[in-house]
Design a protein around this motif. Structure first.
Motif, mmCIF file in Angstrom:
data_model
loop_
_atom_site.group_PDB
_atom_site.id
_atom_site.type_symbol
_atom_site.label_atom_id
_atom_site.label_comp_id
_atom_site.label_asym_id
_atom_site.label_seq_id
_atom_site.Cartn_x
_atom_site.Cartn_y
_atom_site.Cartn_z
ATOM 1 N N ILE A 21 0.835 -1.203 0.000
ATOM 2 C CA ILE A 21 0.000 0.000 0.000
ATOM 3 C C ILE A 21 0.869 1.252 0.000
ATOM 4 O O ILE A 21 0.595 2.209 -0.731
ATOM 5 N N ARG A 22 1.936 1.244 0.783
ATOM 6 C CA ARG A 22 2.833 2.400 0.813
ATOM 7 C C ARG A 22 3.489 2.629 -0.537
ATOM 8 O O ARG A 22 3.628 3.770 -0.979
ATOM 9 N N GLN A 23 3.915 1.556 -1.199
ATOM 10 C CA GLN A 23 4.522 1.701 -2.514
ATOM 11 C C GLN A 23 3.525 2.269 -3.519
ATOM 12 O O GLN A 23 3.877 3.145 -4.320
ATOM 13 N N MET A 24 2.296 1.779 -3.470
ATOM 14 C CA MET A 24 1.291 2.286 -4.412
ATOM 15 C C MET A 24 0.994 3.758 -4.167
ATOM 16 O O MET A 24 0.923 4.554 -5.114
ATOM 17 N N LEU A 25 0.809 4.153 -2.905
ATOM 18 C CA LEU A 25 0.475 5.543 -2.601
ATOM 19 C C LEU A 25 1.643 6.488 -2.883
ATOM 20 O O LEU A 25 1.463 7.535 -3.523
ATOM 21 N N ALA A 26 2.830 6.128 -2.417
ATOM 22 C CA ALA A 26 3.989 6.998 -2.628
ATOM 23 C C ALA A 26 4.305 7.129 -4.117
ATOM 24 O O ALA A 26 4.566 8.236 -4.607
ATOM 25 N N GLY A 27 4.264 6.032 -4.851
ATOM 26 C CA GLY A 27 4.529 6.092 -6.279
ATOM 27 C C GLY A 27 3.510 6.926 -7.023
ATOM 28 O O GLY A 27 3.850 7.688 -7.930
ATOM 29 N N SER A 28 2.256 6.821 -6.628
ATOM 30 C CA SER A 28 1.204 7.608 -7.289
ATOM 31 C C SER A 28 1.368 9.100 -7.023
ATOM 32 O O SER A 28 1.273 9.920 -7.951
ATOM 33 N N PHE A 29 1.590 9.466 -5.762
ATOM 34 C CA PHE A 29 1.723 10.884 -5.432
ATOM 35 C C PHE A 29 2.961 11.499 -6.067
ATOM 36 O O PHE A 29 2.902 12.590 -6.636
ATOM 37 N N ILE A 30 4.082 10.808 -5.989
ATOM 38 C CA ILE A 30 5.303 11.343 -6.588
ATOM 39 C C ILE A 30 5.172 11.377 -8.105
ATOM 40 O O ILE A 30 5.622 12.330 -8.755
ATOM 41 N N GLY A 31 4.526 10.365 -8.686
ATOM 42 C CA GLY A 31 4.311 10.358 -10.126
ATOM 43 C C GLY A 31 3.456 11.513 -10.598
ATOM 44 O O GLY A 31 3.626 12.025 -11.706
ATOM 45 N N LEU A 32 2.519 11.954 -9.775
ATOM 46 C CA LEU A 32 1.689 13.103 -10.127
ATOM 47 C C LEU A 32 2.403 14.431 -9.907
ATOM 48 O O LEU A 32 2.267 15.360 -10.704
ATOM 49 N N LEU A 33 3.154 14.543 -8.837
ATOM 50 C CA LEU A 33 3.729 15.825 -8.455
ATOM 51 C C LEU A 33 5.093 16.111 -9.071
ATOM 52 O O LEU A 33 5.485 17.277 -9.158
ATOM 53 N N ALA A 34 5.833 15.110 -9.505
ATOM 54 C CA ALA A 34 7.179 15.345 -10.038
ATOM 55 C C ALA A 34 7.170 16.205 -11.302
ATOM 56 O O ALA A 34 7.972 17.146 -11.396
ATOM 57 N N PRO A 35 6.319 15.950 -12.299
ATOM 58 C CA PRO A 35 6.321 16.842 -13.464
ATOM 59 C C PRO A 35 5.901 18.281 -13.122
ATOM 60 O O PRO A 35 6.443 19.240 -13.684
ATOM 61 N N ILE A 36 4.981 18.432 -12.199
ATOM 62 C CA ILE A 36 4.566 19.779 -11.783
ATOM 63 C C ILE A 36 5.726 20.482 -11.080
ATOM 64 O O ILE A 36 5.996 21.661 -11.331
ATOM 65 N N PHE A 37 6.427 19.754 -10.218
ATOM 66 C CA PHE A 37 7.583 20.315 -9.531
ATOM 67 C C PHE A 37 8.665 20.696 -10.548
ATOM 68 O O PHE A 37 9.296 21.745 -10.424
ATOM 69 N N GLY A 38 8.878 19.858 -11.560
ATOM 70 C CA GLY A 38 9.841 20.178 -12.610
ATOM 71 C C GLY A 38 9.457 21.438 -13.364
ATOM 72 O O GLY A 38 10.319 22.256 -13.718
ATOM 73 N N PHE A 39 8.184 21.622 -13.624
ATOM 74 C CA PHE A 39 7.710 22.840 -14.283
ATOM 75 C C PHE A 39 7.983 24.059 -13.415
ATOM 76 O O PHE A 39 8.465 25.090 -13.914
ATOM 77 N N PHE A 40 7.692 23.964 -12.121
ATOM 78 C CA PHE A 40 7.916 25.097 -11.232
ATOM 79 C C PHE A 40 9.395 25.440 -11.114
ATOM 80 O O PHE A 40 9.773 26.606 -11.139
ATOM 81 N N VAL A 41 10.250 24.430 -10.997
ATOM 82 C CA VAL A 41 11.694 24.691 -10.918
ATOM 83 C C VAL A 41 12.180 25.308 -12.223
ATOM 84 O O VAL A 41 13.002 26.220 -12.216
ATOM 85 N N GLY A 42 11.677 24.816 -13.340
ATOM 86 C CA GLY A 42 12.076 25.365 -14.628
ATOM 87 C C GLY A 42 11.677 26.813 -14.804
ATOM 88 O O GLY A 42 12.372 27.582 -15.476
ATOM 89 N N THR A 43 10.573 27.230 -14.222
ATOM 90 C CA THR A 43 10.173 28.633 -14.328
ATOM 91 C C THR A 43 10.952 29.526 -13.366
ATOM 92 O O THR A 43 11.090 30.720 -13.626
ATOM 93 N N ILE A 44 11.477 28.960 -12.298
ATOM 94 C CA ILE A 44 12.239 29.754 -11.333
ATOM 95 C C ILE A 44 13.659 30.012 -11.820
ATOM 96 O O ILE A 44 14.223 31.080 -11.584
ATOM 97 N N VAL A 45 14.245 29.054 -12.536
ATOM 98 C CA VAL A 45 15.633 29.164 -12.991
ATOM 99 C C VAL A 45 15.741 30.298 -14.013
ATOM 100 O O VAL A 45 14.814 30.562 -14.774
ATOM 101 N N ARG A 46 16.885 30.931 -14.046
ATOM 102 C CA ARG A 46 17.090 32.035 -14.995
ATOM 103 C C ARG A 46 16.871 31.572 -16.430
ATOM 104 O O ARG A 46 17.315 30.516 -16.837
ATOM 105 N N ALA A 47 16.220 32.375 -17.228
ATOM 106 C CA ALA A 47 15.859 32.007 -18.591
ATOM 107 C C ALA A 47 17.000 32.202 -19.584
ATOM 108 O O ALA A 47 16.958 31.658 -20.672
ATOM 109 N N ASP A 48 18.060 32.955 -19.226
ATOM 110 C CA ASP A 48 19.130 33.212 -20.179
ATOM 111 C C ASP A 48 20.220 32.139 -20.146
ATOM 112 O O ASP A 48 21.165 32.202 -20.917
ATOM 113 N N VAL A 49 20.101 31.149 -19.279
ATOM 114 C CA VAL A 49 21.094 30.082 -19.174
ATOM 115 C C VAL A 49 20.512 28.813 -19.788
ATOM 116 O O VAL A 49 19.373 28.448 -19.524
ATOM 117 N N THR A 50 21.307 28.118 -20.600
ATOM 118 C CA THR A 50 20.871 26.836 -21.154
ATOM 119 C C THR A 50 21.660 25.725 -20.498
ATOM 120 O O THR A 50 22.829 25.881 -20.150
#
Length: 90
Positions: A21-50
């Motif tokens: 049950i822990r594996q199913m819940l943790a995997g589901s929550f992280i699977g949902l939130l990781a792309p959103i977190f990546g989007f937020f980090v990508g918007t925070i980082v300076r845009a002039d650096v590649t």
């Protein structure tokens, strides 16, 4: 009934059920939130650096997608262990 069949059909322990049950819940929550977190980090980082020739937003979203895919793999593994363990909720 042979000992092998008896061992194969024996229900799993409550500790194994909790781990599944822990594996199913943790995997589901992280699977949902990781792309959103990546989007937020990508918007925070300076845009002039590649990074590696990629824009920061694309790079961090890609990292978030990979982390999310790995987490969904963990969730699927937990669900398959649940099914293989002959668990029931009654």
């Amino acid at each position: 009934m042979s000992e092998v069949q008896r061992e194969k059909n024996r229900p799993a322990s409550p500790a194994h059920r909790t781990r599944c049950i822990r594996q199913m819940l943790a995997g589901s929550f992280i699977g949902l939130l990781a792309p959103i977190f990546g989007f937020f980090v990508g918007t925070i980082v300076r845009a002039d650096v590649t990074v590696g020739g990629l824009e920061p937003l694309l790079f961090w979203m890609l990292i978030g997608m990979f982390v999310g895919m790995a987490a969904v793999g963990v969730a699927i593994r937990g669900a398959m262990q649940w099914v293989a363990g002959k668990h029931n909720l009654s």
